[in-house]
Design an enzyme around this catalytic site. Structure first.
Site, PDB file in Angstrom:
ATOM      1  N   CYS A   2      13.318 -13.607   6.482  1.00  0.00           N
ATOM      2  CA  CYS A   2      13.557 -14.578   7.556  1.00  0.00           C
ATOM      3  C   CYS A   2      14.710 -14.134   8.454  1.00  0.00           C
ATOM      4  CB  CYS A   2      13.889 -15.938   6.975  1.00  0.00           C
ATOM      5  SG  CYS A   2      12.595 -16.550   5.909  1.00  0.00           S
ATOM      6  N   ARG A  27      12.610  -7.833  10.801  1.00  0.00           N
ATOM      7  CA  ARG A  27      12.791  -8.304   9.425  1.00  0.00           C
ATOM      8  C   ARG A  27      11.473  -8.778   8.836  1.00  0.00           C
ATOM      9  NH1 ARG A  27      18.189  -9.539   8.376  1.00  0.00           N
ATOM     10  NH2 ARG A  27      17.698 -11.250   6.991  1.00  0.00           N
ATOM     11  N   TRP A  74       9.560 -15.652   6.981  1.00  0.00           N
ATOM     12  CA  TRP A  74       8.724 -14.807   6.116  1.00  0.00           C
ATOM     13  C   TRP A  74       8.376 -15.695   4.919  1.00  0.00           C
ATOM     14  CZ3 TRP A  74       6.308 -10.210   5.715  1.00  0.00           C
ATOM     15  CH2 TRP A  74       5.942  -9.791   4.448  1.00  0.00           C
ATOM     16  N   ASN A 100      17.272 -18.912   5.122  1.00  0.00           N
ATOM     17  CA  ASN A 100      16.725 -17.647   4.640  1.00  0.00           C
ATOM     18  C   ASN A 100      17.074 -17.573   3.167  1.00  0.00           C
ATOM     19  OD1 ASN A 100      15.819 -15.063   4.205  1.00  0.00           O
ATOM     20  ND2 ASN A 100      17.547 -14.059   5.227  1.00  0.00           N
ATOM     21  N   GLY A 101      16.078 -17.403   2.294  1.00  0.00           N
ATOM     22  CA  GLY A 101      16.349 -17.329   0.861  1.00  0.00           C
ATOM     23  C   GLY A 101      15.405 -18.247   0.105  1.00  0.00           C
ATOM     24  N   GLU A 481       8.187   9.988  -2.026  1.00  0.00           N
ATOM     25  CA  GLU A 481       8.596   9.391  -0.749  1.00  0.00           C
ATOM     26  C   GLU A 481       7.544   9.647   0.321  1.00  0.00           C
ATOM     27  OE1 GLU A 481      10.431   7.244   0.202  1.00  0.00           O
ATOM     28  OE2 GLU A 481      10.588   7.526   2.365  1.00  0.00           O
ATOM     29  N   LYS A 485       5.585   6.717   2.466  1.00  0.00           N
ATOM     30  CA  LYS A 485       5.596   6.702   3.945  1.00  0.00           C
ATOM     31  C   LYS A 485       4.180   6.560   4.473  1.00  0.00           C
ATOM     32  CE  LYS A 485       8.954   5.904   5.066  1.00  0.00           C
ATOM     33  NZ  LYS A 485       9.573   5.561   3.852  1.00  0.00           N
ATOM     34  N   GLU A 488       2.443   3.141   3.563  1.00  0.00           N
ATOM     35  CA  GLU A 488       3.010   1.879   4.082  1.00  0.00           C
ATOM     36  C   GLU A 488       2.827   1.726   5.588  1.00  0.00           C
ATOM     37  OE1 GLU A 488       7.250   1.090   4.010  1.00  0.00           O
ATOM     38  OE2 GLU A 488       7.693   3.199   3.927  1.00  0.00           O
ATOM     39  N   HIS A 504      -4.084  15.916 -16.185  1.00  0.00           N
ATOM     40  CA  HIS A 504      -4.141  14.815 -17.163  1.00  0.00           C
ATOM     41  C   HIS A 504      -4.852  13.603 -16.587  1.00  0.00           C
ATOM     42  CE1 HIS A 504      -1.563  17.063 -19.875  1.00  0.00           C
ATOM     43  NE2 HIS A 504      -0.883  17.411 -18.810  1.00  0.00           N
ATOM     44  N   LYS A 603      11.347  -5.580   6.375  1.00  0.00           N
ATOM     45  CA  LYS A 603      12.400  -4.557   6.366  1.00  0.00           C
ATOM     46  C   LYS A 603      13.364  -4.774   5.214  1.00  0.00           C
ATOM     47  CE  LYS A 603      14.788  -1.066   7.575  1.00  0.00           C
ATOM     48  NZ  LYS A 603      14.246   0.273   7.244  1.00  0.00           N
TER      49      LYS A 603
HETATM   50  C1  AGP Z   1      10.636   2.067   2.617  1.00  0.00           C
HETATM   51  O1  AGP Z   1      10.049   2.705   3.736  1.00  0.00           O
HETATM   52  C2  AGP Z   1      10.403   0.569   2.585  1.00  0.00           C
HETATM   53  N1  AGP Z   1      10.798  -0.059   3.763  1.00  0.00           N
HETATM   54  C3  AGP Z   1      10.953  -0.073   1.324  1.00  0.00           C
HETATM   55  O2  AGP Z   1      10.419   0.629   0.220  1.00  0.00           O
HETATM   56  C4  AGP Z   1      12.495  -0.079   1.188  1.00  0.00           C
HETATM   57  O3  AGP Z   1      12.968   1.230   0.971  1.00  0.00           O
HETATM   58  C5  AGP Z   1      12.862  -0.949  -0.016  1.00  0.00           C
HETATM   59  O4  AGP Z   1      12.434  -2.258   0.257  1.00  0.00           O
HETATM   60  C6  AGP Z   1      14.370  -0.960  -0.321  1.00  0.00           C
HETATM   61  O5  AGP Z   1      15.069  -1.510   0.757  1.00  0.00           O
HETATM   62  P1  AGP Z   1      16.677  -1.350   0.760  1.00  0.00           P
HETATM   63  O6  AGP Z   1      16.961   0.129   0.854  1.00  0.00           O
HETATM   64  O7  AGP Z   1      17.136  -2.115   1.960  1.00  0.00           O
HETATM   65  O8  AGP Z   1      17.198  -1.918  -0.515  1.00  0.00           O
END
Ligand code: AGP
Length: 608
Positions: A2, A27, A74, A100-101, A481, A485, A488, A504, A603
């Site tokens: 949020c 966000r 959110w 927010n929360g 990683e 990428k 997502e 395996h 985010k």
């Molecule tokens: C990565 O591209 C994502 N946005 C997500 O995995 C992110 O790295 C994860 O939510 C951790 O966020 P933070 O680094 O703000 O804790």
């Protein structure tokens, strides 16, 4: 998660709220709303969908008034809908709140309030707060807010507005971010700095338990007992443009190309010529480190992948056992953490709920704690014993890029620093690594110039539904990683595997035409990686290899090779990830995906 915006001043509040909310869209949200006070009445306008839907809704009858609050939601409790959108009010409409929360005890409170005759219109936890305000109101706005805070449990950033006390906003936070922007004859409240940066650079970073009463001419901060708290002004040194796209089509691409600068900024004051790496912000002594028997690195998503690379650095250079945990698993496995443990949390936002909870659990168990984060004044930065910042600047795109590579850099520097402190790292190697690191920003710049070949691959393989990433040792950590990428932002089903693990099970999925990206930058496992590459080639996969310049062998085996500048193998991850970032970006473009705001993702995940 949020986004919250508040304004009190002499200008019309609505345009300022809507603009601030637009700066918080990154966000992640599914609905939006505003509440504006004017001449004894609070007007609330809210709806499901993007901000444009809200703008459309208020077109022609923009709420008047110079005080208001706004929110991008959110969904956590209650599906995305008009009535579940914030702001929420009590029955009378005199008390309005954005949040927010998560209010963890909201069900019990809601039942009690309904029994008292309160009428709820939403499924949210937040609405309970507005009704509590009305239920407890004793004529004193601040006192009522304090009473509410004594009753609710959970995590929150909250902004309150009341028609009964219409010349102030009250805000507070626990476990979620909140900043106050200090203007002239006006003041601002927001979840994050980009929402207010166009109006003021002078801010208060709110801390848990602080309650701020904000009028157009003053900001008064106290704790729940009424003890005044004097806040230090935090001068925001980002320029407005830095939080914008800077000419790039997407924040993600801008942030990929900001990596050379992010590296330099993160090295500043820590790496200089042949001098030993230093962290002025760390007051560790050799004796202190002598007592550390194990390091735990805990994080989520991309930050977790950075932690996996950090493990190699700390074990190799500092010779300390390291365990890396996914934050949402850590505190539920009864970790063997004690006063001889060091817990390192890695987090771009510094607000990720699971990582923050892991930090708190480790502190409870007596561990020393260090936060590696990109946000100054974030919850993790304030709650860890020590903090080392990545200076990547604001990272707006949901997909983390520059934050990741600066996290790798910090973990690398920490490994060399601690290894030197403990005398476990050969000074000659330490110097070699330190010098090699200083070449990385330029090498990143060079690598990012080599984009045409990657665009071709993205177009060719962007229509594939499956992709595999293989690597060994540090290459495996980077493969994870790369897969994240791609999945997502392009929604291609991407999996990363330790190359030796292929036979395996996963080999069963390798069929003709499946794109397989093989990372082969680690000399000590290179021969074995080539064998794995041949295994997938034998099943007619299309292999794109990532290799260091000068490697002539791999070109005979792979269908395509993307070369990265030659560097020390320990620094190769900082370069090997770059083609994977670009490949994901252009594949997402090819597939018409929303690159900066991928579906279902946020985010900063500030709820469990
Ligand atoms: C990565 O591209 C994502 N946005 C997500 O995995 C992110 O790295 C994860 O939510 C951790 O966020 P933070 O680094 O703000 O804790």
């Amino acid at each position: 998660m949020c986004g919250i915006v508040g304004y009190i001043g002499t200008k019309l509040a609505t345009p300022i709220l809507l603009d601030g909310m637009s700066k918080l869209e990154y966000r992640g949200y599914d609905s939006a709303g505003i509440a504006v006070y004017n001449e004894g009445h609070i007007t609330v306008e809210k709806c499901v969908g993007r901000l444009d839907a809200l703008r459309e809704k208020v077109k022609g009858h923009m709420p008047e008034g110079t005080m208001g609050i706004g929110h991008t939601r959110w969904a956590t409790h209650g599906r995305p809908s008009d009535r579940n959108s914030h702001p929420h009010t009590d029955d009378s409409g005199d008390f309005v709140v954005v949040h927010n929360g998560i209010i963890e005890n909201y069900m019990k409170l809601k039942e009690e309030l309904i029994a008292k005759g309160h009428k709820f219109v939403s499924e949210t936890d937040t609405e309970v707060v507005a009704h509590l305000m009305a239920d407890l109101y004793n004529g004193d706005f601040e006192a009522t807010v304090k009473e509410v805070l004594k009753i609710i449990e959970g995590s929150y950033s909250l902004v309150f507005m009341s028609a009964k006390d219409p010349d102030k906003l009250i805000c507070t936070k626990k476990d979620n971010p909140l900043v106050i922007g200090l203007g002239e004859g006006e003041n601002f409240i927001a979840s994050d700095i980009p929402a207010i940066i166009d109006h003021t650079r002078r801010t208060y970073i709110m801390s848990d338990g602080e309650i701020a009463t904000v009028t157009k001419d003053s900001v008064w901060v106290q704790d729940i007992k009424g003890t005044p708290i004097s806040k230090k002004v935090f001068e925001v040194n980002w320029n407005a443009e830095a939080a914008q796209k800077g000419g790039f089509e997407h924040f993600m691409l801008k942030e990929i190309y900001e990596q050379p600068k992010a590296m330099r900024d993160t090295m500043t004051g820590r790496i200089h010529g042949e001098e030993p790496i230093k962290f002025d912000e760390l007051n560790w002594t050799p004796e202190e480190f002598a007592g550390i028997s194990k390091i735990f690195i805990v994080a989520c998503g991309t930050a977790y992948h950075a932690g996996l690379v950090g493990k190699y650095y700390l074990e190799k250079f500092a010779r300390i056992p390291v365990e890396v945990d996914i934050a949402s698993e850590f505190r539920y496995r009864d970790p063997l953490v004690d006063e001889n443990s060091l817990l390192i949390v890695v987090s771009q936002s510094g607000e990720t709920s699971d990582t923050l909870a892991a930090l708190r659990e480790a502190k409870r168990l007596g561990a020393r704690t260090l936060a590696v984060t990109n946000v100054v004044g974030s919850s993790m930065a304030r709650e860890a014993d020590q903090v080392v910042y990545t200076y990547a600047g604001p990272e707006i795109a949901v997909a983390s890029t520059k934050a990741y590579t600066t996290q790798l850099l910090v973990m690398f520097m920490l490994g060399v620093y601690v290894g030197t402190l403990r005398g476990t790292l050969d000074p000659k190697l330490a110097k070699e690594l330190t010098l090699a690191a200083q070449d990385i920003p330029e090498q990143i710049h060079q690598t990012l110039e080599n984009v045409d070949q990657i665009k071709v691959f993205a177009t060719q393989y962007g229509s594939c539904e499956d992709a595999f990433f293989l690597g060994r040792s540090l290459d495996y950590a980077v493969a994870l990683e790369g897969a994240l990428k791609l999945k997502e932002i392009s929604y291609i089903h991407a999996e990363a595997y330790a190359a030796g693990e292929l036979k395996h099970g996963t080999l069963a999925l390798i069929v003709e035409g499946v794109p397989v990206i093989v990372l082969a930058t680690q000399s000590d496992v290179y021969a074995k990686t080539i064998s794995n590459l041949k295994e997938v080639k034998a099943r007619d996969a299309v292999v794109i290899a990532i290799a260091q310049e000068g490697d002539e062998e791999i070109g005979k085996e792979a269908d395509h090779v993307i070369y990265i500048p030659k560097t020390n193998k320990f620094l190769a991850p900082l370069l090997a990830v770059l083609p994977l970032q670009l490949l994901s970006y252009y594949a997402a473009l090819t597939r018409g995906c929303d690159v900066d705001k991928p579906r279902n993702l946020a985010k900063s995940v500030t709820v469990e």
